[in-house]
Design an enzyme around this catalytic site. Structure first.
Site, PDB file in Angstrom:
ATOM      1  CG  ASN A  26     -85.607  68.145 112.642  1.00 25.15           C
ATOM      2  OD1 ASN A  26     -84.534  68.096 112.181  1.00 25.15           O
ATOM      3  ND2 ASN A  26     -86.559  67.893 111.998  1.00 25.15           N
ATOM      4  NE  ARG A  95     -82.586  73.967 104.296  1.00 25.42           N
ATOM      5  CZ  ARG A  95     -82.303  75.260 103.403  1.00 25.42           C
ATOM      6  NH1 ARG A  95     -81.591  74.943 102.529  1.00 25.42           N
ATOM      7  NH2 ARG A  95     -83.029  76.304 103.768  1.00 25.42           N
ATOM      8  CB  CYS A 119     -83.104  65.795 102.376  1.00 26.05           C
ATOM      9  SG  CYS A 119     -83.203  64.733 103.559  1.00 26.05           S
TER      10      CYS A 119
END
EC number: 2.5.1.7
Length: 425
Positions: A26, A95, A119
């Site tokens: 991330n 995303r 997701c």
């Protein structure tokens, strides 16, 4: 008949051993997007080799980036932007790829990005991204599932987010890093946002207030290149700690940032487990009789929403009653039905999950997103008997070399192929 891969888990073996934590996915993804901002070479040291990273690299290559792997080191360069359109077939897979919007806008003066995918849990709007770009002076519109943005001058202004937003904060930072200037109010304070800020500073932007709710960033007319090391993955580290707790094992994590895991470490300590913490290591030893606790997922430094499903799986093994609430994604409970198939006693009412811990049993289950998959792995490792987890694709998006790393800790796990009936024409 077709073939799919499943993860076979023989539960009941305590995890024991040492593990070096991989870099944070991330953090890597927005930093990869930031590489679009400069024509100069960039070297990223120790990049996670995950499906999501590969998708981002496919997208960057489409936009004009040249890249090459050297072991786990990644070399990138974007001499020019060849396309300002991020296509659905790539953005729809993940995303986080939506974050290239701000970078394209900064470097090329316009950006066109399809509605993000990834997701499918809860409702995750992009309204804060749009609000930020408009507040900075961009013209923004949506048409046929694609978001468009255009600017006629370097973006600048003051953005007051309605709530802390990781993606929105990162989007705004990228949009102004090349010649713009912004003050971001109610900015996200997550370590991954801070890491992006440090990377932009390496490239030549001036960034103040990282890790606080007010961030000021002043871009440079031209950004340079450089070499950067991405922070360790706190979610991967937390997943393995919770797996060790669920199996009543012991684990030493190396190459970790314990200060990024304060909320989880506090819960594990209150649950009765033994913890030793150093500058870049954590030693964990489980108690055989852990206590239940309450989880409330919030913005950092609160309990991470990405660890909420995994913590739920752990609590399902702890005698007594626990409760789980997610203030970030209140409907992030796709794992609940699958955990119930393993015997977990879970009751969801008014977005509050009550967990009555007990011994779990093996079952055939399916991962519906990355962290739900992590939850099922943790539950299966602790369960009595064998489990088979479908949806390996999701696990590979979030956990590098998961099977091999679990095996190194003593888990009896392996991937196998399973026949799948194909739909008729």
């Amino acid at each position: 008949m077709g073939v799919s891969r499943v993860l076979h888990v023989e539960g009941g073996t305590p995890l024991k051993g040492e593990l070096r934590v991989y870099p944070a996915k991330n953090a890597a993804l927005p930093i990869l997007a930031a590489s679009l901002l400069t024509p100069e070479p960039i070297t990223l040291v120790e990049v996670p080799r995950l499906r999501d990273v590969e998708v981002m690299l496919e997208l960057l290559a489409h936009l004009g980036t040249q890249y090459a792997w050297e072991g786990r080191t990644l070399h990138l360069q974007t001499p020019e932007i060849k396309s300002t359109h991020a296509p659905y077939e790539l953005v729809g897979q993940m995303r986080a790829s939506f974050i290239v919007w701000g970078a394209l806008l900064a470097r090329a003066g316009e950006g066109h990005v399809s509605m993000p995918g990834g997701c499918a849990f809860g409702f995750r709007p992009v309204d804060q991204h749009i609000k930020a770009l408009e507040a900075l002076g961009a013209e923004v519109w949506e048409e046929d599932g694609t978001f468009h943005a255009r600017r006629t001058r370097p973006l600048s202004g003051r953005v007051v987010f309605d709530l802390p937003t990781v993606g929105g904060t990162e989007q705004a930072m990228l949009a102004v890093a090349l010649g713009g200037e912004a003050t971001l109010v109610q900015a996200a304070v997550e370590p991954e946002v801070v890491d992006l800020g440090h990377f932009l500073a390496l490239l030549g932007a001036e960034v103040e207030g990282l890790g606080s709710p007010i961030v000021r960033i002043k871009g440079a007319p031209r950004l340079k290149g450089g070499t950067y090391r991405i922070i360790p993955d706190r979610i991967e580290a937390g997943t393995y700690l919770l797996a060790a707790a669920a199996t009543r094992g012991s684990l030493t994590l190396e190459g970790v940032r314990p200060d990024h895991l304060d909320a989880l470490l506090d819960k594990l300590w209150r649950s009765g487990h033994r913890l030793e913490v150093g500058e870049d290591w954590i030693r964990f030893r489980a108690t055989p009789d852990p206590a239940p606790f309450h989880v409330e997922a919030r913005e950092y430094p609160g309990f991470p929403t990405d660890l909420q499903p995994i913590a739920t799986a752990y609590l399902a093994t702890v005698p007594g009653q626990s409760t789980v609430v997610d203030r970030i994604y209140p409907d992030r409970f796709t794992h609940v039905g699958e955990l119930a198939r393993m015997g977990a006693e879970l009751y969801l009412r008014d977005r509050i999950l009550t967990v009555q811990g007990r011994r779990l049993h093996g079952a055939q289950v399916k991962a519906l997103d990355i962290r739900a998959g992590g939850a099922l792995v943790v539950a299966a490792l602790s369960a009595e008997g064998a489990s088979e987890i479908e949806g390996v694709y999701f696990l590979e998006r979030g956990y590098e070399h998961l099977t091999e790393r679990l095996q190194a800790l003593g888990a009896r796990v392996h991937l196998r192929e399973s026949p799948v009936a194909l739909a008729a024409d």
